[in-house]
Design a protein around this motif. Structure first.
Motif, PDB file in Angstrom:
ATOM      1  N   GLY A 129     101.889 107.423  31.464  1.00 50.30           N
ATOM      2  CA  GLY A 129     101.302 107.407  32.803  1.00 50.30           C
ATOM      3  C   GLY A 129      99.788 107.295  32.714  1.00 50.30           C
ATOM      4  N   LEU A 130      99.247 106.433  33.549  1.00 45.71           N
ATOM      5  CA  LEU A 130      97.792 106.297  33.647  1.00 45.71           C
ATOM      6  C   LEU A 130      97.361 106.851  35.001  1.00 45.71           C
ATOM      7  CD1 LEU A 130      97.247 102.687  32.219  1.00 45.71           C
ATOM      8  CD2 LEU A 130      97.063 104.864  31.019  1.00 45.71           C
ATOM      9  N   LEU A 131      96.578 107.898  34.978  1.00 42.45           N
ATOM     10  CA  LEU A 131      96.126 108.549  36.200  1.00 42.45           C
ATOM     11  C   LEU A 131      94.663 108.170  36.438  1.00 42.45           C
ATOM     12  CD1 LEU A 131      97.738 112.065  35.615  1.00 42.45           C
ATOM     13  CD2 LEU A 131      98.726 110.036  36.695  1.00 42.45           C
ATOM     14  N   VAL A 132      94.416 107.505  37.540  1.00 41.93           N
ATOM     15  CA  VAL A 132      93.090 106.968  37.835  1.00 41.93           C
ATOM     16  C   VAL A 132      92.252 108.006  38.575  1.00 41.93           C
ATOM     17  CG1 VAL A 132      91.815 105.115  38.973  1.00 41.93           C
ATOM     18  CG2 VAL A 132      94.050 104.645  37.939  1.00 41.93           C
ATOM     19  N   THR A 133      91.034 108.214  38.091  1.00 37.03           N
ATOM     20  CA  THR A 133      90.075 109.071  38.795  1.00 37.03           C
ATOM     21  C   THR A 133      88.850 108.235  39.140  1.00 37.03           C
ATOM     22  OG1 THR A 133      89.002 109.782  36.746  1.00 37.03           O
ATOM     23  CG2 THR A 133      90.834 111.121  37.539  1.00 37.03           C
ATOM     24  N   ASN A 134      88.241 108.532  40.260  1.00 42.15           N
ATOM     25  CA  ASN A 134      87.093 107.781  40.740  1.00 42.15           C
ATOM     26  C   ASN A 134      85.860 108.674  40.734  1.00 42.15           C
ATOM     27  OD1 ASN A 134      85.158 106.453  42.679  1.00 42.15           O
ATOM     28  ND2 ASN A 134      86.851 105.000  42.813  1.00 42.15           N
ATOM     29  N   THR A 135      84.726 108.148  40.298  1.00 36.90           N
ATOM     30  CA  THR A 135      83.506 108.956  40.211  1.00 36.90           C
ATOM     31  C   THR A 135      83.068 109.484  41.571  1.00 36.90           C
ATOM     32  OG1 THR A 135      82.181 106.935  40.393  1.00 36.90           O
ATOM     33  CG2 THR A 135      82.686 107.729  38.182  1.00 36.90           C
ATOM     34  N   GLU A 136      83.509 108.857  42.663  1.00 35.53           N
ATOM     35  CA  GLU A 136      83.114 109.329  43.990  1.00 35.53           C
ATOM     36  C   GLU A 136      83.973 110.489  44.472  1.00 35.53           C
ATOM     37  OE1 GLU A 136      83.123 106.072  46.661  1.00 35.53           O
ATOM     38  OE2 GLU A 136      81.384 105.086  45.760  1.00 35.53           O
ATOM     39  N   LYS A 137      85.096 110.746  43.794  1.00 32.65           N
ATOM     40  CA  LYS A 137      86.018 111.793  44.249  1.00 32.65           C
ATOM     41  C   LYS A 137      86.406 112.779  43.161  1.00 32.65           C
ATOM     42  CE  LYS A 137      88.094 109.036  47.930  1.00 32.65           C
ATOM     43  NZ  LYS A 137      89.352 108.605  48.576  1.00 32.65           N
ATOM     44  N   ALA A 138      86.167 112.443  41.918  1.00 31.07           N
ATOM     45  CA  ALA A 138      86.613 113.296  40.817  1.00 31.07           C
ATOM     46  C   ALA A 138      85.734 114.531  40.706  1.00 31.07           C
ATOM     47  CB  ALA A 138      86.597 112.515  39.513  1.00 31.07           C
ATOM     48  N   THR A 139      86.350 115.681  40.737  1.00 37.40           N
ATOM     49  CA  THR A 139      85.662 116.949  40.536  1.00 37.40           C
ATOM     50  C   THR A 139      86.406 117.764  39.487  1.00 37.40           C
ATOM     51  OG1 THR A 139      86.924 118.084  42.269  1.00 37.40           O
ATOM     52  CG2 THR A 139      84.890 116.974  42.947  1.00 37.40           C
ATOM     53  N   LYS A 140      85.723 118.755  38.934  1.00 35.44           N
ATOM     54  CA  LYS A 140      86.383 119.606  37.941  1.00 35.44           C
ATOM     55  C   LYS A 140      87.554 120.360  38.558  1.00 35.44           C
ATOM     56  CE  LYS A 140      82.308 120.292  35.036  1.00 35.44           C
ATOM     57  NZ  LYS A 140      81.365 121.260  34.435  1.00 35.44           N
ATOM     58  N   ARG A 141      87.380 120.768  39.805  1.00 33.37           N
ATOM     59  CA  ARG A 141      88.470 121.464  40.479  1.00 33.37           C
ATOM     60  C   ARG A 141      89.685 120.545  40.635  1.00 33.37           C
ATOM     61  NH1 ARG A 141      86.947 124.080  46.100  1.00 33.37           N
ATOM     62  NH2 ARG A 141      85.443 125.072  44.681  1.00 33.37           N
ATOM     63  N   GLY A 142      89.443 119.263  41.002  1.00 34.84           N
ATOM     64  CA  GLY A 142      90.548 118.321  41.153  1.00 34.84           C
ATOM     65  C   GLY A 142      91.247 118.048  39.840  1.00 34.84           C
ATOM     66  N   ILE A 143      90.470 117.922  38.755  1.00 36.94           N
ATOM     67  CA  ILE A 143      91.070 117.674  37.443  1.00 36.94           C
ATOM     68  C   ILE A 143      91.937 118.860  37.019  1.00 36.94           C
ATOM     69  CG2 ILE A 143      90.560 117.285  35.011  1.00 36.94           C
ATOM     70  CD1 ILE A 143      90.088 114.854  36.806  1.00 36.94           C
ATOM     71  N   LYS A 144      91.447 120.091  37.274  1.00 37.42           N
ATOM     72  CA  LYS A 144      92.238 121.275  36.940  1.00 37.42           C
ATOM     73  C   LYS A 144      93.531 121.301  37.738  1.00 37.42           C
ATOM     74  CE  LYS A 144      89.385 122.865  33.926  1.00 37.42           C
ATOM     75  NZ  LYS A 144      89.763 122.797  32.468  1.00 37.42           N
ATOM     76  N   HIS A 145      93.456 120.886  39.000  1.00 38.31           N
ATOM     77  CA  HIS A 145      94.654 120.845  39.828  1.00 38.31           C
ATOM     78  C   HIS A 145      95.647 119.810  39.285  1.00 38.31           C
ATOM     79  CE1 HIS A 145      97.196 121.190  43.310  1.00 38.31           C
ATOM     80  NE2 HIS A 145      97.051 119.887  43.614  1.00 38.31           N
ATOM     81  N   LEU A 146      95.124 118.672  38.839  1.00 35.77           N
ATOM     82  CA  LEU A 146      95.977 117.645  38.258  1.00 35.77           C
ATOM     83  C   LEU A 146      96.659 118.162  36.999  1.00 35.77           C
ATOM     84  CD1 LEU A 146      96.962 114.706  38.253  1.00 35.77           C
ATOM     85  CD2 LEU A 146      94.889 114.093  37.002  1.00 35.77           C
ATOM     86  N   GLU A 147      95.925 118.855  36.165  1.00 34.03           N
ATOM     87  CA  GLU A 147      96.511 119.428  34.953  1.00 34.03           C
ATOM     88  C   GLU A 147      97.607 120.426  35.296  1.00 34.03           C
ATOM     89  OE1 GLU A 147      93.211 121.069  32.913  1.00 34.03           O
ATOM     90  OE2 GLU A 147      92.542 119.156  32.063  1.00 34.03           O
TER      91      GLU A 147
END
Length: 816
Positions: A736-754
Motif C-alpha cells: 500500500g502506498l499512502l500519500v501525504t501532502n505537505t499542506e495537510k500532513a502533520t505529526k498528529r495525522g501521521i500518528k493517527h495513520l499509524e
C-alpha cells in the motif's frame, strides 16, 4: 527516522536543530514584522516622551568645634546644638531630603504651574508661555483638579478657550475673556494676554493687532498644570538624590526634572537653605542663653537699685559706720560667702530648668536649656548631649519608619534609660548643692554672730552694703558670661559649605535606546512565541526527512510541487524531463523492492485526508509503469468521489460499481489509457452504498482475474480518515502506498495513520510525500543538475533513501 549520519557533533544532531531552523525560515517574516512594529512603536513613544534634565552640586560638611562653646567638653557629638546630627552623613542625607527643607527651597521658586507646548507628535515642557501669563491660587483649587492637564487655545485677541477632562470623565470646554479672574468651585486662576506679543504699541494712533502673531498664537496648542505646595514638594523630593562620597564628608546632590534649568536652580536654593539651616540651631541656642542671662541681670539691677536707695537713706539718718580691722575682715568674708551662696542658688535654678526639659516626653525634640552650660560640669553636659542626640535620631528615623518599628522601639528604650540616668544625676547634684548651701549659710550665721556687737543701725547698714556687694559681683559675673556668649555667637559659622555650585548634567533620561531595544526584542519574542504556537498546533511536515523522523512507516519517495495538476494531471505525459516525471520514475524503481515477493503485483493507493493527491499519484504511477511496456490496470475504487475518469478524460457510464451489481462483465468495463499497455477501470456511477459494494462477492474474483492478466494492478481507494474502504482492501493487496501532502500532513495525522494501520494489523504500507516545495537553493541545484545531466532525486530527496535512485533517458521507455 534520524540516524547517526545526521549528526554533526558529539552533542547536537541535525535532526534536533532542524525544527528550529525550519521555524525561523518559515516565520522570519512574522519576526521581522513584529520586531519592526516594536521598533516603530518605540521610536514613536520615545519621540513623544519628555526629556529628563539633571543637575548636580557638592556640599562639604566640615564643622569647626572651636567656634561653639557648647561643645567645648568631650563626649558630645554636637547633636544638642545641631538639628542635623553633626557630621553624620546619613543624618545629613535625610535632612537634605526632608519635607521641611525641600519645602523651604520650593517656597523660593515659582513652581505653582507647569507649562507645555503640545505638537502633533511631541510635547515640550517650557518655563512659560510667550503669548500669555497665568496666575493661579492652588489653595483655592478643588483637590481633584490639581495636577490636571488643562488645554488652552487662543480664540481671538480678547478670549481664550479652555478644555479639560473632569474627574468623572466628562470633557468640559469654556470660553472666557482674557484678564478676567476665573473663580469657580473647582478652579481659581487668571489668564492674561501679553500686550506686546499680539499688539503693536508703537503706533501713535493706538495699539494695533499683530495679525501674524495672533494667528500663530491661535494655531498653538497650550497646556498647563497647577500644583499645590505639597504636591510640588513631593515631586522635587522624588527627583532628588543625595549620596555620600565614600570616605569623605562630601555629599553629592543630584536633581532631575523635565524642565531644563529647574534642577540647577533648585539645587542652588536648596544648598543655601541647608547652609542656613545648619546655623539656626546654634544661633537659637546662643540666643536662649543670652535671654536667660538678661533675665538674671534685670533682677539683679532691680535688687541693687533698691539696696542703694536703702543704704543712702540710712546713711543720711544715722552716723557713718566705722568698723574695726577684725570686723572689716569678717565683713569681707561674709560678702564672699554670700556671693558663693548666690552662685549655688543660680546653679539650682539651672538644674530646675533642666529637670523641666527632661520631664518632656520621648517625642520631644526641643533644644535643652543652655543655662546649665554655664556650670562647668562635663559629665552632665555629655549626658544631656547624648540624650538630645537620641531624640534627634528618633525624629529623623520617623521620616522612614513608623512608631511601631523595631528601630523606634529600640531608641525609645535607650532614651528612657538615658533620661533616668540624667534625672538621677541631677537629683544627686541638687542634694550636693543644697548641702553646700547649708554649709555656707552656717558660716554666714557664725560671722553674723561675731558682728552682732555692732549697733543695730550700723548692722543694718552693713548688711545692706554686704548684699549690695554680693549682687554687684554676681552682676559682673553675668555680664562677662553674656559678653562671652555674644562674642562666640558672632563667630558661629555654617557647618556646611558648597564646594561646587550646581551645574547642569544635560539630558539623563529616559533611556530611549534601551526602550527601542526592549520594544524590538519584545516584538521578536512575541513573534517567536506565535511561531512556536504555530509549530506546536499547526506544524506541517514539508520534506521526506521530516516525514521519516515523524513516522516508523517507510517513506518511498518525495514528489515535488506540480503547478499544473488541475490543468494536466498526467504529469508524465506533459514533460518527460520534468522534476515530477523523474520523481515518478524513482517511485517506479523503488516499487521493485516493495514487490520483491514472487507474484506480488497489486498496489493500493490511498491517503489520510481528501485532497492529498492520491488519484494524481495513482494515475501517474500507472502511466509511468505502462510506459516500460508492462501491462498495467488502474482501478478506481473511490466510488464515493471518483476522479480517475476525469484525469484520463474517459467515460464513467460503465465501471466498477456497475460490475459489482452485475450489470456488466469485467471485460466490458475496461477502457484503454493514453499508453497502449494501460487499462483504466473507472468507478462507474456513484452508488448509494459504495462501502457495501466493496464487500460484494464479486470483488475477490475480480482481483484474482486482474492479478492473472496484468503485470501491475493499481487500486485507487478513498481516504482512510473518512471511509474504511481502503482498510478493507489493504488486506487484499501486496503493498500500500499512502500519500501525504505537505499542506495537510502533520505529526498528529501521521500518528493517527499509524494507529489505524496498527489496529488493523497492516504492516505492508509505505508513505509517499507529495507537493514538496523546494527552497531557492534546491531550485538552483535542480536547474544545475538538469543542465549537466545529474539525477533529480539527489537534490530534493525524492528517492527512497536506502533503496537508491536512478537516472533515466528520454522517452520512449521500454523494458530492457
Amino acid at each position: 527516522m534520524s540516524d547517526s549520519s545526521n549528526s554533526f557533533s558529539g552533542l547536537i544532531s541535525l535532526s534536533e536543530i532542524r525544527p528550529y531552523i525550519k521555524l525561523l525560515l518559515k516565520n522570519w517574516w512574522l519576526i521581522a514584522i513584529l520586531a519592526g512594529t516594536g521598533y516603530a512603536s518605540a521610536r514613536l513613544i520615545t519621540h513623544r516622551q519628555l526629556d529628563m534634565y539633571s543637575a548636580s552640586t557638592e556640599i562639604l560638611i566640615a564643622k569647626d568645634k572651636d567656634l561653639d562653646y557648647q561643645e567645648r567638653l568631650g563626649g558630645m557629638v554636637g547633636a544638642q546644638n545641631s538639628r542635623f546630627g553633626g557630621t553624620d552623613t546619613k543624618n545629613q542625607e535625610r535632612i537634605l531630603r526632608s519635607y521641611d527643607l525641600v519645602g523651604r527651597a520650593v517656597d523660593n521658586m515659582p513652581l505653582d504651574i507647569d507649562y507645555f507646548l503640545v505638537g502633533r507628535l511631541k510635547t515640550s515642557h517650557v518655563s512659560n508661555f510667550g503669548a500669555m501669563t497665568i496666575s493661579a491660587s492652588p489653595e483655592l483649587f478643588n483637590s481633584s483638579y490639581l495636577g490636571l492637564d488643562i488645554d488652552l487655545f487662543v480664540e481671538d485677541e480678547a478670549h481664550f478657550r479652555m478644555s479639560y477632562v473632569e474627574p468623572n470623565g466628562e470633557v468640559k470646554e469654556t470660553i472666557h475673556p482674557f484678564g478676567v479672574p476665573l473663580e469657580g468651585p473647582n478652579l481659581a486662576l487668571t489668564i492674561t494676554l501679553k500686550d506686546k506679543s499680539v499688539f503693536d504699541l508703537s503706533d501713535p494712533s493706538g495699539p494695533r493687532i499683530k495679525i501674524d502673531a495672533l494667528e500663530q498664537a491661535r494655531k498653538q496648542h497650550y497646556r498647563f498644570r497647577v500644583f499645590n505646595r505639597g504636591q510640588r514638594i513631593d515631586q522635587m523630593r522624588g527627583g532628588l538624590q543625595v549620596d555620600n562620597v565614600m570616605g569623605t564628608n562630601i555629599l553629592t546632590l543630584q536633581a532631575s526634572s523635565t524642565l531644563p534649568g529647574r534642577p540647577k536652580t533648585f539645587l542652588n536654593i536648596l544648598g543655601k537653605e541647608f547652609i542656613e539651616y545648619t546655623k539656626e540651631a546654634r544661633l537659637q541656642s546662643s540666643l536662649k542663653t543670652e535671654s536667660f542671662i538678661n533675665v538674671q541681670l534685670n533682677e539683679l539691677i532691680t535688687i541693687m537699685d533698691s539696696l542703694e536707695l536703702m543704704v543712702d537713706g540710712f546713711k543720711q539718718q544715722n552716723e557713718i559706720l566705722d568698723l574695726t580691722r577684725e570686723q572689716s575682715e569678717y565683713f569681707t568674708t561674709l560678702v564672699t560667702l554670700e556671693t558663693k551662696e548666690r552662685e549655688l542658688q543660680f546653679r539650682l535654678e539651672a538644674l530646675t530648668s533642666l529637670q523641666s526639659y527632661l520631664a518632656a516626653g520621648i517625642q520631644s525634640n526641643s533644644l535643652p536649656p543652655t543655662s546649665y552650660l554655664i556650670d562647668e560640669d562635663p559629665l552632665l553636659i555629655e549626658q544631656v548631649g547624648t540624650l538630645f542626640q537620641m531624640r534627634s535620631d528618633r525624629t529623623r528615623a520617623l521620616l522612614d519608619v513608623t512608631e511601631d518599628s523595631y528601630q523606634i522601639r529600640r531608641l525609645d528604650s535607650a532614651i528612657s534609660n538615658s533620661r533616668f540616668t540624667v534625672k538621677r544625676y541631677i537629683e544627686d547634684t541638687r542634694v550636693a548643692i543644697s548641702n553646700q548651701i547649708q554649709n555656707v549659710q552656717s558660716e554666714i550665721s557664725a560671722l553674723e554672730n561675731r558682728l552682732s556687737g555692732i549697733p543695730a543701725t550700723q548692722r543694718d547698714i552693713l548688711s545692706m552694703e554686704r548684699k549690695l556687694s554680693v549682687n554687684e559681683k554676681m552682676y559682673v559675673y553675668l555680664l562677662e558670661a553674656r559678653a562671652q556668649n555674644i562674642i562666640k555667637r558672632a563667630g558661629i559659622a555654617p557647618e556646611a559649605s558648597i564646594i561646587e555650585i550646581a551645574r547642569s548634567a544635560g539630558i539623563i533620561g529616559p533611556n530611549k535606546q534601551l526602550t527601542i531595544r526592549n520594544y524590538t526584542i519584545y516584538g521578536a519574542l512575541i513573534a517567536l512565541a506565535i511561531a512556536f504556537a504555530r509549530m506546536l498546533l499547526f506544524e506541517r511536515i514539508e520534506s521526506t526527512q521530516e516525514l521519516r523522523e515523524a513516522s516508523v512507516i517507510p517513506v518511498v519517495v518525495g514528489l515535488p510541487n506540480y503547478p499544473g495538476i488541475d490543468e494536466n494531471p498526467l504529469a508524465i505525459l506533459a514533460d518527460s524531463r520534468a522534476q515530477i516525471t523523474e520523481a515518478f520514475r524513482s517511485l517506479r524503481t523503488n516499487l521493485q523492492y516493495l514487490l520483491a515477493k514472487e507474484g506480488a503485483n497489486t498496489i493500493l493507493i490511498s491517503s489520510l485526508h481528501p485532497g492529498e493527491g492520491k488519484s494524481f499519484v495513482s494515475s501517474n504511477l500507472a502511466t509511468v509503469l505502462a510506459k516500460t511496456g508492462k501491462k498495467v490496470v488502474l482501478v478506481d475504487f473511490d466510488m464515493h468521489k471518483p476522479k480517475i475518469h476525469k484525469n484520463f478524460k474517459l467515460s464513467n457510464q460503465l465501471g466498477l460499481s456497475t460490475y459489482l451489481i452485475g450489470r456488466c462483465s469485467a471485460d466490458e468495463m475496461g477502457q484503454a489509457g493514453p499508453v497502449d499497455t494501460l487499462t483504466v477501470i473507472t468507478a462507474g456511477p456513484v452508488p448509494p452504498n459504495a462501502s457495501e459494494l466493496v464487500l460484494n462477492d464479486r470483488m475477490d474474483p475480480l482481483l484474482e482475474k486482474l492479478r492473472a492478466e496484468y503485470d501491475f494492478v493499481i487500486l485507487d481507494t478513498p481516504p482512510m480518515l473518512l471511509i474504511t474502504d481502503a482498510l478493507v482492501l489493504m488486506s487484499k493487496v501486496d503493498t500500500g502506498l499512502l500519500v501525504t501532502n505537505t499542506e495537510k500532513a502533520t505529526k498528529r495525522g501521521i500518528k493517527h495513520l499509524e494507529e489505524l494501520l496498527g489496529q488493523n494489523d497492516l504492516s505492508h504500507a509505505s508513505l509517499v510525500m507529495n507537493n514538496i516545495r523546494a527552497t531557492r537553493f534546491g531550485q538552483y541545484y535542480a536547474k544545475y543538475a538538469y543542465k549537466y545531466g545529474f539525477g533529480y532525486g539527489y537534490g530534493y530527496g525524492y528517492g527512497y533513501g536506502g533503496y537508491g535512485t536512478g537516472t533515466y533517458g528520454d522517452e520512449p521507455e521500454t523494458k530492457a
